[in-house]
Design an enzyme around this catalytic site. Structure first.
Site: not given
Length: 83
Positions: A60, A62
């Protein structure tokens, strides 16, 4: 509409529907990119994110962005393996 948590739940409902239509699922996601309007709300997004990716944890990243389509607070893009 709604706050950051409500919008994040909606994003996941949308993702699940699109993934299922493509023959995939959240369990086949290998990478997620989270676009968030205000990084100060990351903890709330992360809390909801953890409800959907609790056991399976794809890579992930962000990123805080200035603006999202329809003035959304959060958007999540995923890459998944299709069965």
């Amino acid at each position: 509409s709604g706050g950051i948590k409500e919008q994040t739940h909606q994003v996941f409902r949308n993702l699940k529907a699109v993934l299922e239509a493509a023959g995939a699922s959240l369990e086949t996601v290998v990478k997620a990119t989270v676009f968030i309007k205000n990084m100060d709300e990351f903890a709330d997004v992360n809390e909801v994110y953890g409800e959907y990716f609790s056991v399976h944890k794809p890579a992930r990243s962000c990123v805080e962005v200035a603006r999202l389509p329809k003035d959304a607070l959060v958007e999540i893009e995923v890459t998944a393996l299709v069965k």
